[in-house]
Structure formats: C-alpha cells, structure tokens
Design a protein around this motif. Structure first.
Motif, PDB file in Angstrom:
ATOM      1  N   GLU A  33      12.481   1.155 -26.783  1.00  0.00           N
ATOM      2  CA  GLU A  33      11.779   0.989 -28.060  1.00  0.00           C
ATOM      3  C   GLU A  33      10.701   2.049 -28.247  1.00  0.00           C
ATOM      4  O   GLU A  33      10.550   2.606 -29.337  1.00  0.00           O
ATOM      5  CB  GLU A  33      11.170  -0.413 -28.140  1.00  0.00           C
ATOM      6  CG  GLU A  33      12.200  -1.509 -28.273  1.00  0.00           C
ATOM      7  CD  GLU A  33      11.607  -2.901 -28.186  1.00  0.00           C
ATOM      8  OE1 GLU A  33      10.363  -3.035 -28.036  1.00  0.00           O
ATOM      9  OE2 GLU A  33      12.383  -3.874 -28.259  1.00  0.00           O
ATOM     10  N   SER A  34       9.964   2.341 -27.190  1.00  0.00           N
ATOM     11  CA  SER A  34       8.898   3.336 -27.270  1.00  0.00           C
ATOM     12  C   SER A  34       9.463   4.727 -27.532  1.00  0.00           C
ATOM     13  O   SER A  34       8.924   5.483 -28.351  1.00  0.00           O
ATOM     14  CB  SER A  34       8.080   3.352 -25.982  1.00  0.00           C
ATOM     15  OG  SER A  34       7.470   2.107 -25.782  1.00  0.00           O
ATOM     16  N   ASP A  37      10.629   4.891 -31.166  1.00  0.00           N
ATOM     17  CA  ASP A  37       9.477   5.045 -32.057  1.00  0.00           C
ATOM     18  C   ASP A  37       8.940   6.467 -32.018  1.00  0.00           C
ATOM     19  O   ASP A  37       8.650   7.067 -33.051  1.00  0.00           O
ATOM     20  CB  ASP A  37       8.353   4.070 -31.686  1.00  0.00           C
ATOM     21  CG  ASP A  37       8.693   2.624 -32.000  1.00  0.00           C
ATOM     22  OD1 ASP A  37       9.671   2.388 -32.743  1.00  0.00           O
ATOM     23  OD2 ASP A  37       7.986   1.735 -31.495  1.00  0.00           O
ATOM     24  N   TYR A  38       8.796   7.022 -30.826  1.00  0.00           N
ATOM     25  CA  TYR A  38       8.272   8.383 -30.675  1.00  0.00           C
ATOM     26  C   TYR A  38       9.177   9.392 -31.377  1.00  0.00           C
ATOM     27  O   TYR A  38       8.703  10.251 -32.116  1.00  0.00           O
ATOM     28  CB  TYR A  38       8.144   8.726 -29.190  1.00  0.00           C
ATOM     29  CG  TYR A  38       7.648  10.132 -28.961  1.00  0.00           C
ATOM     30  CD1 TYR A  38       6.284  10.415 -29.003  1.00  0.00           C
ATOM     31  CD2 TYR A  38       8.533  11.170 -28.719  1.00  0.00           C
ATOM     32  CE1 TYR A  38       5.822  11.705 -28.810  1.00  0.00           C
ATOM     33  CE2 TYR A  38       8.081  12.459 -28.529  1.00  0.00           C
ATOM     34  CZ  TYR A  38       6.725  12.722 -28.577  1.00  0.00           C
ATOM     35  OH  TYR A  38       6.282  14.004 -28.387  1.00  0.00           O
TER      36      TYR A  38
END
Length: 79
Positions: A33-34, A37-38
């Motif tokens: 998820e991170s 998003d990035y």
C-alpha cells in the motif's frame, strides 16, 4: 505477484510490526500500500519520461531534474 526482499533497520521493523498489529494487516500489505501510494504521487515524472519521443528529450528531462509540483502547475496555468 513478485517476491521482493529488502533490508530495513530494527527500529523501522519494530514500528512496522506495531502498526501491523494495530491495523490487522501484514507488513507485506503495508509495504504494498505504501509503495502504491508513493508511486501514485510521483508518477507525473515517470509519465513525462514515458511520453518523450526520443532519447535526447529523455536525457534533457533527466539532466534538468526540474519538475513542477501539481500545485505549481495549476497556479501557473490558472487551473
């Protein structure tokens, strides 16, 4: 899916474990998820490179490394 190995320091791993327990998600899911998003936030630079028609244009874009933020772009063009 592809497997990815990475090394992180102990304190970051401990924070990830704690967050994982609170969120009831695996660390792998948090990392996915991170990373998503990035990449979503930074894909404008990648799109500029992918849309370049020739190698020289790509090299110039990389050499300048002078990308505008979305807010700067909107302000400049009154959007």
């Amino acid at each position: 899916m592809h497997r990815l190995s990475l090394m992180i320091d102990e304190s970051l791993y401990k924070k990830a474990q704690d967050f994982s327990a609170i969120e009831k998600k695996s660390i792998a899911q948090i990392v996915r998820e991170s990373l998503t998003d990035y990449l979503d936030k930074n894909d404008k630079q990648v799109n500029l490179l992918l849309e370049a028609e020739d190698e020289q244009e790509v090299l110039e874009i990389l050499a300048e490394n002078n990308f505008s933020s979305e807010d700067e772009f909107k302000k400049k063009f009154g959007l």
